[in-house]
Design an enzyme around this catalytic site. Structure first.
Site, PDB file in Angstrom:
ATOM      1  CB  SER A  78     155.728  79.676  74.992  1.00 55.37           C
ATOM      2  OG  SER A  78     154.439  79.822  74.553  1.00 55.37           O
ATOM      3  CB  SER A  79     161.356  80.477  72.726  1.00 53.73           C
ATOM      4  OG  SER A  79     160.933  80.978  71.481  1.00 53.73           O
ATOM      5  CB  SER A  80     158.476  85.036  72.187  1.00 55.54           C
ATOM      6  OG  SER A  80     157.262  84.404  71.954  1.00 55.54           O
TER       7      SER A  80
ATOM      8  CG  ASP B 172     151.801  81.189  75.290  1.00 55.31           C
ATOM      9  OD1 ASP B 172     151.042  80.228  75.514  1.00 55.31           O
ATOM     10  OD2 ASP B 172     151.970  81.670  74.157  1.00 55.31           O
TER      11      ASP B 172
HETATM   12  C1  GLA Z   1     149.537  81.203  70.805  1.00 55.66           C
HETATM   13  C2  GLA Z   1     149.223  82.354  71.765  1.00 55.66           C
HETATM   14  C3  GLA Z   1     148.419  81.872  72.988  1.00 55.66           C
HETATM   15  C4  GLA Z   1     147.225  81.027  72.559  1.00 55.66           C
HETATM   16  C5  GLA Z   1     147.636  79.969  71.536  1.00 55.66           C
HETATM   17  C6  GLA Z   1     146.451  79.224  70.976  1.00 55.66           C
HETATM   18  O1  GLA Z   1     150.441  80.317  71.393  1.00 55.66           O
HETATM   19  O2  GLA Z   1     150.410  82.957  72.211  1.00 55.66           O
HETATM   20  O3  GLA Z   1     148.023  82.974  73.761  1.00 55.66           O
HETATM   21  O4  GLA Z   1     146.187  81.839  72.052  1.00 55.66           O
HETATM   22  O5  GLA Z   1     148.347  80.521  70.440  1.00 55.66           O
HETATM   23  O6  GLA Z   1     145.836  78.485  71.979  1.00 55.66           O
END
Ligand code: GLA
Length: 391
Positions: free
Chosen positions: A124-126, A170
């Protein structure tokens, strides 16, 4: 670190930064593809972060230097348009766009971005970038937005400007995470609880496995899964439930003949994954990491067989983990279709596990995976700096 970024800012913009903001990436312990299905998730912030330094301008322009790519971008706030060449700048543009939609008229800024979260690695860098930006602007211009509202606006940016229909997990955990605590979040009510995680009791480490497979299908298939699970829920609603949280596996099984196979499997994943998240919280409370690990393995099985978002390279992590003494649990994490996985591994077995994965990947002619060890870190924070660049 923050001091030297402050100096780079001065060199680039010829002025002092006024505010420093930073936000962490995340791992998701369990609860995958449940956030947009209004279910439960159990992510944690990590010790890798995105940093954003900023100061005011008065000409309605935004000038951003990114220290990672060593690129400067300038855009006007009078007409914010999506950039096809520079993916990362869209997160910055998108936050300004969203704030404008909310009625905020901002005068412009100079900014600097730097981060140590590996890009496109499922950490989740973004989201961390979006969170560091909205929080920096909120502090500098005293917009008065609370963390939950900012998480919602950061998600809106991703949905409506960047074009990814992600859930809230995230951005939420990037704000609300705390050191050595997981965030047990109900994505429907946005109520959450911080759950202390004592990995040290079993000498466990959080191991991130980057498969090296780019998530090419990620956004199209992600959106397809989303629609399938929504469709299945519409059908189940006829039987007295309002959301997946109220559904049982029994109900899904009973209605199997009314749905096609794919919809049935998507619903079964969401319902079983919600139950696993709740069991995982109990396991962590009791320091029962064997049980937590087993739930993590089962989450992978369900993502592979029912939600169908795995790929052979991520199955390799799961399969190797299942038979490796010292690996308590392993699964794909994030959207799937490539990207990364996580594993809980005994500290003294980490090097051997890494060797095994490299060997297996090469035997199967898969891309060479990358590995990271992460810790559960703090949530986002922002503060005013003095002229020396200190808080
Ligand atoms: C991505 C999305 C999240 C979530 C995951 C799956 O990382 O950004 O919101 O839906 O996929 O759990």
């Amino acid at each position: 670190m923050e001091k030297s970024l402050s100096l780079v800012f001065e060199e680039i913009h010829n002025s002092h930064p006024e505010v420093a903001s930073s936000a962490p990436g995340r791992i998701n312990i369990i609860g995958e593809h449940t956030d947009y299905n209004q279910g439960y998730v159990l992510p944690a912030a990590i010790n890798l972060r995105s940093y954003f330094f900023l100061s005011k301008r008065t000409d309605e322009k935004v000038c951003i230097w990114t220290e990672n790519f060593r690129i400067r971008e300038l855009f006007s706030l009078q007409k914010i348009s999506f950039s096809k060449q520079n993916k990362w700048i869209n997160y910055v543009k998108g936050i300004f766009w969203t704030l404008q939609e909310e009625g905020f008229e901002l005068p412009g800024i100079n900014g600097l971005i730097w981060g140590d979260i590996p890009l496109e690695a499922g950490l989740s860098s973004s989201a961390a970038l979006e969170v560091s930006i909205i929080q920096g602007l909120n502090t500098l211009f005293e917009l008065g937005l609370g963390p939950q509202r900012m998480a919602e606006l950061a998600r809106k940016t991703e949905n409506d400007f960047v074009g990814v229909e992600c859930g809230i997990m995230d951005q939420f955990v990037s704000f609300f995470g705390e050191k050595n605590k997981a965030v047990f979040l109900d994505c429907e009510s946005l109520q959450y609880e911080l759950v202390p995680v004592h990995l040290e009791k079993e000498d466990l480490r959080i191991f991130v496995f980057e498969s090296g497979v780019r998530r090419e299908l990620a956004s199209s298939e992600y959106n397809r899964r989303r629609h399938e699970s929504f469709q299945a829920l519409e059908l189940l609603k006829k039987y007295g439930i309002k959301s997946y949280k109220q559904a049982t596996l029994g109900l899904v099984e009973e209605r199997k003949n009314e749905m096609d196979e794919a919809l049935f499997k998507r619903a079964r994943h969401v319902v079983s994954e919600n139950a696993r998240v709740k069991q995982a919280v109990e396991a962590i409370r009791k320091d029962d990491f064997r049980l937590l690990g087993e739930l993590i393995f089962r989450s992978h099985e369900s993502l592979r067989d029912d939600y169908e978002v795995s790929c052979p390279e991520l199955d390799l992590l799961y399969e190797s983990g299942r038979e490796f003494p010292g690996c308590f649990g392993a699964r794909l994490t994030g959207a799937g279709f490539g990207g990364s996985g996580i594993a809980l591994v005994k500290q003294e077995r980490l090097a051997a596990f890494r060797e095994k994965l490299l060997e297996e990947a090469s035997k199967r002619r898969f891309p060479r995976p990358e590995f990271y060890e992460v810790e559960i870190g703090k949530g986002a924070k922002a503060y005013f700096l003095n002229k020396e660049g200190k808080g």
